[in-house]
Design an enzyme around this catalytic site. Sequence first.
Site, PDB file in Angstrom:
ATOM      1  N   LYS A  16     -44.848  47.667  90.611  1.00  0.00           N
ATOM      2  CA  LYS A  16     -44.218  48.971  90.386  1.00  0.00           C
ATOM      3  C   LYS A  16     -44.686  50.009  91.411  1.00  0.00           C
ATOM      4  O   LYS A  16     -43.875  50.730  91.969  1.00  0.00           O
ATOM      5  CB  LYS A  16     -44.527  49.488  88.967  1.00  0.00           C
ATOM      6  N   ARG A  91     -45.097  54.150  78.408  1.00  0.00           N
ATOM      7  CA  ARG A  91     -45.797  52.905  78.111  1.00  0.00           C
ATOM      8  C   ARG A  91     -45.888  52.654  76.614  1.00  0.00           C
ATOM      9  O   ARG A  91     -46.425  51.616  76.209  1.00  0.00           O
ATOM     10  CB  ARG A  91     -47.231  53.027  78.643  1.00  0.00           C
ATOM     11  N   ARG A 129     -56.263  42.912  94.478  1.00  0.00           N
ATOM     12  CA  ARG A 129     -55.566  44.134  94.889  1.00  0.00           C
ATOM     13  C   ARG A 129     -56.527  45.203  95.422  1.00  0.00           C
ATOM     14  O   ARG A 129     -57.575  45.446  94.853  1.00  0.00           O
ATOM     15  CB  ARG A 129     -54.812  44.688  93.675  1.00  0.00           C
ATOM     16  N   ARG A 160     -59.961  49.129  92.505  1.00  0.00           N
ATOM     17  CA  ARG A 160     -60.040  49.932  91.298  1.00  0.00           C
ATOM     18  C   ARG A 160     -60.990  49.304  90.289  1.00  0.00           C
ATOM     19  O   ARG A 160     -61.048  48.088  90.161  1.00  0.00           O
ATOM     20  CB  ARG A 160     -58.642  50.050  90.664  1.00  0.00           C
ATOM     21  N   ARG A 171     -55.819  44.698  79.969  1.00  0.00           N
ATOM     22  CA  ARG A 171     -54.629  45.478  80.336  1.00  0.00           C
ATOM     23  C   ARG A 171     -53.356  44.678  80.103  1.00  0.00           C
ATOM     24  O   ARG A 171     -52.344  45.223  79.678  1.00  0.00           O
ATOM     25  CB  ARG A 171     -54.719  45.918  81.786  1.00  0.00           C
TER      26      ARG A 171
END
Length: 215
Positions: A16, A91, A129, A160, A171
């Site tokens: 996204k 969300r 990532r 992160r 998550r």
Amino acid sequence: MIPLKVILLGPPGAGKGTQAARLSDALGIPRVSSGDLFRDHQRRNTEMGQLARSYMGRGVLVPDDVTIRMVMDWIDREAGSGGFLLDGFPRTEAQAATLDAAMEESGGIDKAIYIKVSKDELVTRLSDRLVCTDCQMPHSGRDPDTAGSCTRCGGKLYQREDDKPEAVEKRIQVYMEETAPLVEHYREAGILEEVEGERSVEEVGRDLTALISLT
Ligand code: ADP
Ligand code: ZN
């Protein structure tokens, strides 16, 4: 161009953020990621940032009242009549209901685009990532073009906190429980589009651009 109001739906790691950055550059639509807004509050060490940190570090959602206020303020301030591209919001059902109600007067959300990716692929993507410190665009740690810098703006890349393995599993679970039902919410509203996310950034991007241009 007619102002477009578009939501990007999909699990963490679906792409996204990457696609929102590309679409916003290509089409000139303002974009926002609720996660980026929270991370910005954390960097500035605001009260909201401190509150959000305790939830985000565990991979769970920040409470609706705080999140809704923050994103709706952004829409009022930055999106105006130019439309918007939302990444990471809504969300939950409560967030979706608030957004739907707020947009009703201006014709509602135009499209909710669901980027589909299997769970195994998500875990792989999230654990390697790296994200740009300046423009927040995500990169793959294996991408030979980066050499530690953002391919979009040259900013420094970092990992992160919630891309560490313990938080990644949580998550994905939170996504399945709280956010996945929104796919049906927007299907029922008649504005859902689905895109196969397990392809190259360019291929997924082409499909998204085509869908949005058809609106
Ligand atoms: P990702 O999509 O990769 O999980 P985000 O940056 O969108 O990353 O979100 C990171 C974290 O920020 C989430 O795990 C959650 O704690 C918080 N967050 C972001 N958006 C929302 C939202 N709409 N509602 C509640 N919490 C959110
Ligand atoms: Zn960047």
